[in-house]
Design a protein around this motif. Structure first.
Motif, PDB file in Angstrom:
ATOM      1  N   TYR A  15       0.797  -1.214   0.000  1.00 29.68           N
ATOM      2  CA  TYR A  15       0.000   0.000   0.000  1.00 29.68           C
ATOM      3  C   TYR A  15       0.838   1.277   0.000  1.00 29.68           C
ATOM      4  CZ  TYR A  15      -4.361  -2.358   1.473  1.00 29.68           C
ATOM      5  OH  TYR A  15      -5.490  -3.121   1.556  1.00 29.68           O
ATOM      6  N   ARG A  18      -0.617   6.923   1.245  1.00 28.94           N
ATOM      7  CA  ARG A  18      -1.829   7.711   1.017  1.00 28.94           C
ATOM      8  C   ARG A  18      -3.046   7.069   1.674  1.00 28.94           C
ATOM      9  NH1 ARG A  18      -2.623  11.242  -2.571  1.00 28.94           N
ATOM     10  NH2 ARG A  18      -0.864  10.609  -3.832  1.00 28.94           N
ATOM     11  N   PHE A  19      -2.997   5.760   1.840  1.00 30.07           N
ATOM     12  CA  PHE A  19      -4.181   5.051   2.329  1.00 30.07           C
ATOM     13  C   PHE A  19      -4.222   4.920   3.856  1.00 30.07           C
ATOM     14  CE2 PHE A  19      -7.540   1.812   2.185  1.00 30.07           C
ATOM     15  CZ  PHE A  19      -8.351   2.411   1.249  1.00 30.07           C
ATOM     16  N   ARG A  22      -7.410   5.313   6.206  1.00 29.43           N
ATOM     17  CA  ARG A  22      -8.648   5.285   5.404  1.00 29.43           C
ATOM     18  C   ARG A  22      -9.423   4.007   5.700  1.00 29.43           C
ATOM     19  NH1 ARG A  22      -9.246   9.874   1.820  1.00 29.43           N
ATOM     20  NH2 ARG A  22      -7.228  10.892   1.915  1.00 29.43           N
ATOM     21  N   THR A  23     -10.700   4.039   5.404  1.00 27.27           N
ATOM     22  CA  THR A  23     -11.543   2.878   5.670  1.00 27.27           C
ATOM     23  C   THR A  23     -11.345   1.800   4.608  1.00 27.27           C
ATOM     24  OG1 THR A  23     -13.147   4.341   6.675  1.00 27.27           O
ATOM     25  CG2 THR A  23     -13.905   2.140   6.123  1.00 27.27           C
ATOM     26  N   THR A  24     -11.041   0.582   5.055  1.00 27.26           N
ATOM     27  CA  THR A  24     -10.905  -0.545   4.130  1.00 27.26           C
ATOM     28  C   THR A  24     -12.293  -1.084   3.772  1.00 27.26           C
ATOM     29  OG1 THR A  24     -10.853  -2.098   5.966  1.00 27.26           O
ATOM     30  CG2 THR A  24      -8.730  -1.236   5.207  1.00 27.26           C
ATOM     31  N   ALA A  38      -4.868  -6.972   1.258  1.00 33.16           N
ATOM     32  CA  ALA A  38      -6.047  -6.942   0.396  1.00 33.16           C
ATOM     33  C   ALA A  38      -5.983  -8.098  -0.590  1.00 33.16           C
ATOM     34  CB  ALA A  38      -6.086  -5.626  -0.383  1.00 33.16           C
ATOM     35  N   ASP A  65      -9.193  -6.205   3.344  1.00 35.41           N
ATOM     36  CA  ASP A  65      -9.528  -5.232   2.295  1.00 35.41           C
ATOM     37  C   ASP A  65      -9.621  -5.951   0.953  1.00 35.41           C
ATOM     38  OD1 ASP A  65     -10.122  -2.721   1.276  1.00 35.41           O
ATOM     39  OD2 ASP A  65      -8.062  -1.958   1.386  1.00 35.41           O
ATOM     40  N   ARG A  66     -10.204  -5.265  -0.020  1.00 29.37           N
ATOM     41  CA  ARG A  66     -10.278  -5.783  -1.391  1.00 29.37           C
ATOM     42  C   ARG A  66      -9.194  -5.147  -2.244  1.00 29.37           C
ATOM     43  NH1 ARG A  66     -11.809 -10.047  -0.024  1.00 29.37           N
ATOM     44  NH2 ARG A  66     -13.958 -10.405   0.593  1.00 29.37           N
ATOM     45  N   GLY A  67      -8.816  -5.822  -3.310  1.00 31.78           N
ATOM     46  CA  GLY A  67      -7.748  -5.377  -4.183  1.00 31.78           C
ATOM     47  C   GLY A  67      -6.893  -6.583  -4.460  1.00 31.78           C
ATOM     48  N   PRO A  68      -5.736  -6.517  -5.090  1.00 29.39           N
ATOM     49  CA  PRO A  68      -5.188  -5.337  -5.766  1.00 29.39           C
ATOM     50  C   PRO A  68      -5.967  -5.004  -7.041  1.00 29.39           C
ATOM     51  CG  PRO A  68      -3.520  -7.065  -5.432  1.00 29.39           C
ATOM     52  CD  PRO A  68      -4.852  -7.659  -5.175  1.00 29.39           C
ATOM     53  N   TYR A  69      -5.625  -3.867  -7.624  1.00 30.19           N
ATOM     54  CA  TYR A  69      -6.316  -3.398  -8.822  1.00 30.19           C
ATOM     55  C   TYR A  69      -5.437  -3.423 -10.058  1.00 30.19           C
ATOM     56  CZ  TYR A  69      -9.750  -1.932  -5.428  1.00 30.19           C
ATOM     57  OH  TYR A  69     -10.686  -1.936  -4.435  1.00 30.19           O
ATOM     58  N   LYS A  71      -2.910  -5.219 -12.881  1.00 33.47           N
ATOM     59  CA  LYS A  71      -2.827  -6.494 -13.599  1.00 33.47           C
ATOM     60  C   LYS A  71      -1.730  -7.403 -13.041  1.00 33.47           C
ATOM     61  CE  LYS A  71      -2.913  -5.354 -17.998  1.00 33.47           C
ATOM     62  NZ  LYS A  71      -2.561  -5.276 -19.436  1.00 33.47           N
ATOM     63  N   ASP A  76      -2.133  -7.238  -1.983  1.00 27.63           N
ATOM     64  CA  ASP A  76      -1.540  -5.953  -1.583  1.00 27.63           C
ATOM     65  C   ASP A  76      -1.286  -6.035  -0.085  1.00 27.63           C
ATOM     66  OD1 ASP A  76      -1.266  -4.262  -3.756  1.00 27.63           O
ATOM     67  OD2 ASP A  76      -3.242  -3.343  -3.521  1.00 27.63           O
ATOM     68  N   GLN A  89      12.049  -1.726  -0.885  1.00 37.52           N
ATOM     69  CA  GLN A  89      12.804  -1.055  -1.945  1.00 37.52           C
ATOM     70  C   GLN A  89      12.282  -1.471  -3.326  1.00 37.52           C
ATOM     71  OE1 GLN A  89      15.579   0.607  -0.557  1.00 37.52           O
ATOM     72  NE2 GLN A  89      16.099   1.664  -2.456  1.00 37.52           N
TER      73      GLN A  89
ATOM     74  N   ARG B  22     -12.422   8.416  -3.150  1.00 40.00           N
ATOM     75  CA  ARG B  22     -12.034   8.799  -1.789  1.00 40.00           C
ATOM     76  C   ARG B  22     -11.818  10.311  -1.723  1.00 40.00           C
ATOM     77  NH1 ARG B  22     -11.508   4.256   1.867  1.00 40.00           N
ATOM     78  NH2 ARG B  22     -11.654   2.468   0.495  1.00 40.00           N
ATOM     79  N   TYR B  69       4.101  10.055  -1.670  1.00 42.30           N
ATOM     80  CA  TYR B  69       4.693   9.618  -0.413  1.00 42.30           C
ATOM     81  C   TYR B  69       5.934   8.765  -0.619  1.00 42.30           C
ATOM     82  CZ  TYR B  69       0.350  11.351   1.464  1.00 42.30           C
ATOM     83  OH  TYR B  69      -0.691  12.165   1.807  1.00 42.30           O
TER      84      TYR B  69
END
Lengths: 101, 101
Positions: A15, A18-19, A22-24, A38, A65-69, A71, A76, A89, B22, B69
């Protein structure tokens, strides 16, 4: 009862900060310091063992959580989980995930 | 009045779909289809011209969020802006950004 373990191979990422907070999709606030991840379909609360295919390092996470988004990605990870795999890294690594459904 | 244009060089990345809808730091909901971007310090509403240093492709975006970030990154673009720069596959590209403060 049936406790067959299932496995899946693909690429793990982690992740963006930025997240943080935040709400998963599970309703929990996301925390980079927790061992969570996720996944597109596994039920929330499923324990998943994530193993790097290139060096065998592993970490256990809880799906919240859901994801990844992107390909080709299958999971995640939180930053803490990514750190335990030593992938901060590099960003992405090939993994096998295993879980009991 | 003073309309000196300033420039900055670094690496651009783009948002994960995880962030769609979001709330951004400016209070606006984030929309991958809009021409917006995140910058660490520029005032919200600043127009920024983003130019790929490797091939000269460019796009104009409005700053409506904070970030990036990750180390070395200077701007996070919406997917639409990233598409106009032709960087969706690659993920990150070297850019120069210019703006009037």
């Amino acid at each position: 009862h049936d406790t067959t373990s299932e496995t899946q191979q693909g690429v793990a990422s982690y992740y963006s900060d930025r997240f943080q907070g935040r709400t998963t999709a599970s309703g929990e606030p996301f925390d980079q310091r927790a061992l969570t991840a996720a996944h597109p379909t596994l039920p929330f609360g499923t324990k998943v063992l994530v193993t790097r295919e290139d060096n065998g390092r592993e970490v256990e996470v809880l799906i919240n959580d859901r994801g990844p988004y992107a390909k080709g990605r299958i999971i995640d990870l939180s930053k803490r989980a990514a750190k335990e795999l030593g992938m901060l890294q590099r960003g992405t690594v090939p993994v096998e995930i295993s879980y009991v459904q």
